[in-house]
Design an enzyme around this catalytic site. Structure first.
Site, PDB file in Angstrom:
ATOM      1  N   GLY A  40       0.790  -0.712   0.152  1.00 10.49           N
ATOM      2  CA  GLY A  40      -0.022  -0.236  -0.320  1.00 10.49           C
ATOM      3  C   GLY A  40       1.079   0.880  -0.041  1.00 10.49           C
ATOM      4  N   GLY A  42      -0.527   4.639  -0.023  1.00 10.23           N
ATOM      5  CA  GLY A  42      -1.639   5.681   0.369  1.00 10.23           C
ATOM      6  C   GLY A  42      -0.521   6.640   1.573  1.00 10.23           C
ATOM      7  N   GLY A  45       1.060   4.231   3.962  1.00  5.49           N
ATOM      8  CA  GLY A  45       2.366   3.359   3.325  1.00  5.49           C
ATOM      9  C   GLY A  45       3.321   4.154   2.817  1.00  5.49           C
ATOM     10  N   HIS A 266     -21.207   7.935   6.430  1.00  8.97           N
ATOM     11  CA  HIS A 266     -20.746   9.257   5.632  1.00  8.97           C
ATOM     12  C   HIS A 266     -22.314   9.695   6.299  1.00  8.97           C
ATOM     13  CE1 HIS A 266     -19.363  12.575   5.368  1.00  8.97           C
ATOM     14  NE2 HIS A 266     -17.734  12.800   5.536  1.00  8.97           N
ATOM     15  N   ARG A 330     -21.137  11.301  13.201  1.00  7.73           N
ATOM     16  CA  ARG A 330     -21.248  10.867  11.963  1.00  7.73           C
ATOM     17  C   ARG A 330     -22.578  10.064  11.923  1.00  7.73           C
ATOM     18  NH1 ARG A 330     -15.745  10.831   8.327  1.00  7.73           N
ATOM     19  NH2 ARG A 330     -15.387  12.976   7.824  1.00  7.73           N
TER      20      ARG A 330
END
Length: 636
Positions: A40, A42, A45, A266, A330
């Site tokens: 990963g 992102g 990562g 959400h 949320r």
């Protein structure tokens, strides 16, 4: 196996400092001998890969996209939390810790949650030094805004593209290490299984998505940073490629899975408009700072929003939760929207939305101020819907979003498989039963930049004495053969239904029975339905193309096979927990006014599941609250 969370002794404020002081160290010359696989790229990562490489480790980083810049971290729009108290509005590390613990409905560890708040302030400094263009006040000080579940302003932001700006900063650090040949970047590679030798994670089996070639990679430690699994619902705010395959394969190899049913819905996404849609678009929660949410007071009201006078509008969050209003957490905001929609007060094409109105903010602050804060979000909304939200309200709807559940990890972020770490959204660590807005970018960045590089030494120091297995080790051969066998099995079915057709069916079951609200009868029915979907999938799916080429249909089918099994565990976990807490709302356990009813006497634990030959065995990590006593989670 006994669950050892490895929480350091001592005062809450001293635990992380004490841990670091006692950690093992590895000298620079020895670090060069050790190899780490980071799956990963992102924020978690990329941050981990760049930091570990800078420390001197040999790093290989995988992503299924064509570039680390395409990681889904870009989709986090609204901001990142930090307890810097620039506003002098009463914020502190302790208050942020308490807000996060309470926001998660007291279903996370105190020590992990406090560390998240403690490391938030230095993380902002870290990003500023990397050049992140955070919004600033006129005098140059970094600006803040509020997010749901708190009564202070602690969210730092770069307009409505905070995730993108943070990812670009992380990507620049990763690129520097790639250029220095300290990180080998393996783009267009998807990890399909974990190799465990003598009880330790020693490598992965990956597929080159461009050629179809199956490859083996050996390492001294494996780090999973693969994000969340809310695509199990099919329609979600996640990108199409986001999946839970890596963590699910790790689970089947022995890594425990914690609280899988804790998934967040959400409250502010664009509503579904057709059956053929493949995903939903997120609109930042930051919009709730200045936008007011309402529905008509009259059922099935078909008038245009501008034609409905103020006295006929129900600002239901402000009515039900006056202390927090439109900034209620949320899970609460999403359930409140669902309740109004189900009661017949929904708006829009399919009557599945509510209004998010900026009329009052524009009148008070001026259009220029709103445009400066949220301009790109308004542009995105108009591009998708054709509606100018400066002139009429946005239409928003709840949507599957974040996964609080994930692989169980200890204080060091290591899973129940030694040498296998999980960081960012793919672990169960800090958020409990509900994540507060703007804590996602925070956790994923802190895990990658600050925590993992300080904890992985404790394990790797012992591995210096061991010989790293070669990729020709029998276990590598065995796992590769199993991967190839599954691919061959899927391609050989040649049925008459597409992967998307099965995913659509699975998504409807999960959204109906295991999303915003659950009940015993529905969950029992869902488990049976999903098992039927699984049987049908392995008999009737049709995957075109071949294994030795670029084949997106094969990728989707492999991921869906994992989602189907994960869905069964999610429903099993939700069925086992006979209480309502955070995002887990069991209809049988609610107060007279429809709020969640937690049961601390029987369920003050993290549910930790072990894979058991197609079934699941429950372990319990009992949560000890030494510094904060759980209270009724009220935002009224």
């Amino acid at each position: 196996m006994t669950l050892d969370s490895k929480i350091p002794a001592g005062r809450l404020e001293d635990k992380w400092t004490s841990y670091q002081a006692k950690s093992h160290l590895i000298n620079p010359a020895n670090k060069k001998k050790l190899n780490i696989l980071v799956v990963g790229s992102g924020l978690a990562g990329a941050g981990a890969a760049a930091t570990l490489a800078e420390l001197g480790y040999e790093v290989q980083c995988f992503c299924y996209q064509d570039s680390a810049r395409r990681a889904h971290s870009v989709a986090a729009q609204g901001g990142i939390n930090a307890a810097k108290n620039y506003q002098h509005d009463g914020d502190s590390v302790w208050r942020m810790f308490y807000d996060t613990l309470k926001g998660g409905d007291f279903r996370s560890r105190e020590a992990n949650t406090y560390r998240l708040a403690e490391l938030s302030a230095p993380l902002i400094d870290h990003f500023v030094q990397q050049g992140v263009p955070f919004a600033r006040e006129y005098g140059g000080v970094l600006a803040n805004r509020s997010f749901g579940g708190v009564q202070v302003q602690r969210t730092f932001y770069a307009r409505g593209q905070t995730g993108q700006q943070l990812l670009l900063a992380a990507y620049s650090q990763l690129s520097k290490m790639i250029r220095a040949k300290k990180v080998e970047m393996l783009a267009r590679h998807e990890v399909l299984d974990i190799v465990v030798i003598k009880g330790k994670a020693k490598g992965v089996i990956a597929r080159d998505l461009a050629t179809g070639e199956i490859k083996r990679f050996a390492a001294d430690a494996v780090v999973l940073a693969t994000g969340g699994y809310s695509r199990v619902f099919r329609l979600s705010t996640l990108a199409i490629g986001c999946n839970g395959s890596a963590i699910w394969k790790a689970h089947k190899r022995g890594a425990y899975f914690a609280a899988p049913s804790f998934t967040q819905i959400h409250p502010t996404a664009l509503p579904q408009t057709s059956e053929s849609q493949s995903k939903l678009t997120l609109m930042s929660e930051s919009l709730r700072n200045d936008g007011r949410i309402w529905v008509p007071k009259k059922e099935d009201d078909n008038r245009q929003a501008k034609d409905i006078p103020e006295e006929e509008r129900d600002y239901y969050l402000e009515r039900r939760y006056p202390s927090f209003g439109n900034l209620a957490p949320r899970d609460i905001a999403s359930r409140a929207a669902k309740e109004r929609i189900d009661a017949g007060y929904g708006v829009g094409q399919l009557k599945n939305a509510v209004y998010l109105d900026f009329k009052h903010a524009i009148k008070k602050l001026g259009k220029d101020v709103i445009q400066d804060k949220y301009g790109n979000l308004f542009s995105m909304y108009e591009k998708i819907t054709g509606i100018n939200a400066y002139e009429e309200p946005m239409k928003i709807s709840p949507a599957a979003h974040f996964s609080m559940g994930g692989l169980w990890v200890d204080y060091e972020l290591m899973t129940s498989i030694p040498g296998l770490y999980a960081i960012g959204e793919c672990n169960y660590s800090d958020h409990g039963a509900n994540r507060l807005g703007a804590n996602s970018l925070l956790q994923t960045s802190i895990d990658g930049y600050f925590i993992l590089p300080n904890t992985i030494n404790n394990y790797l120091e012992g591995e210096l004495k061991e010989t790293r297995p070669d990729v020709n080790h029998p276990e590598f051969v065995k796992v590769e053969d199993e991967v190839k066998s599954q691919i061959g099995k899927i391609l050989a079915i040649n049925g008459h239904r597409t992967t998307d057709d099965f995913h659509r069916e699975l998504g409807k079951v999960m959204w109906q029975e295991c999303a915003m609200s659950r009940n015993k009868k529905g969950l029992q029915k869902a488990i049976l339905q999903i098992k039927e979907i699984k049987d049908a999938f392995w008999k009737e799916v049709k995957v075109t193309g071949y294994d030795n080429e670029m084949n997106p249909e094969l990728e989707k089918a492999l991921r869906l096979a994992d989602f189907i099994e994960l869905a069964i565990l999610m429903c099993t976990d939700a069925l086992e927990r006979n209480e309502s807490c955070g995002a887990h709302f069991r209809e049988e356990y609610q107060t007279e006014d429809g709020e969640a009813m937690r049961n601390d006497e029987d369920y003050k634990y993290v549910s930790v599941w072990e894979y058991d030959a197609g079934d699941f065995k429950l372990h319990k990590e009992v949560l000890e609250f030494e510094y904060v006593q759980p209270t009724v989670r009220s935002y009224k």
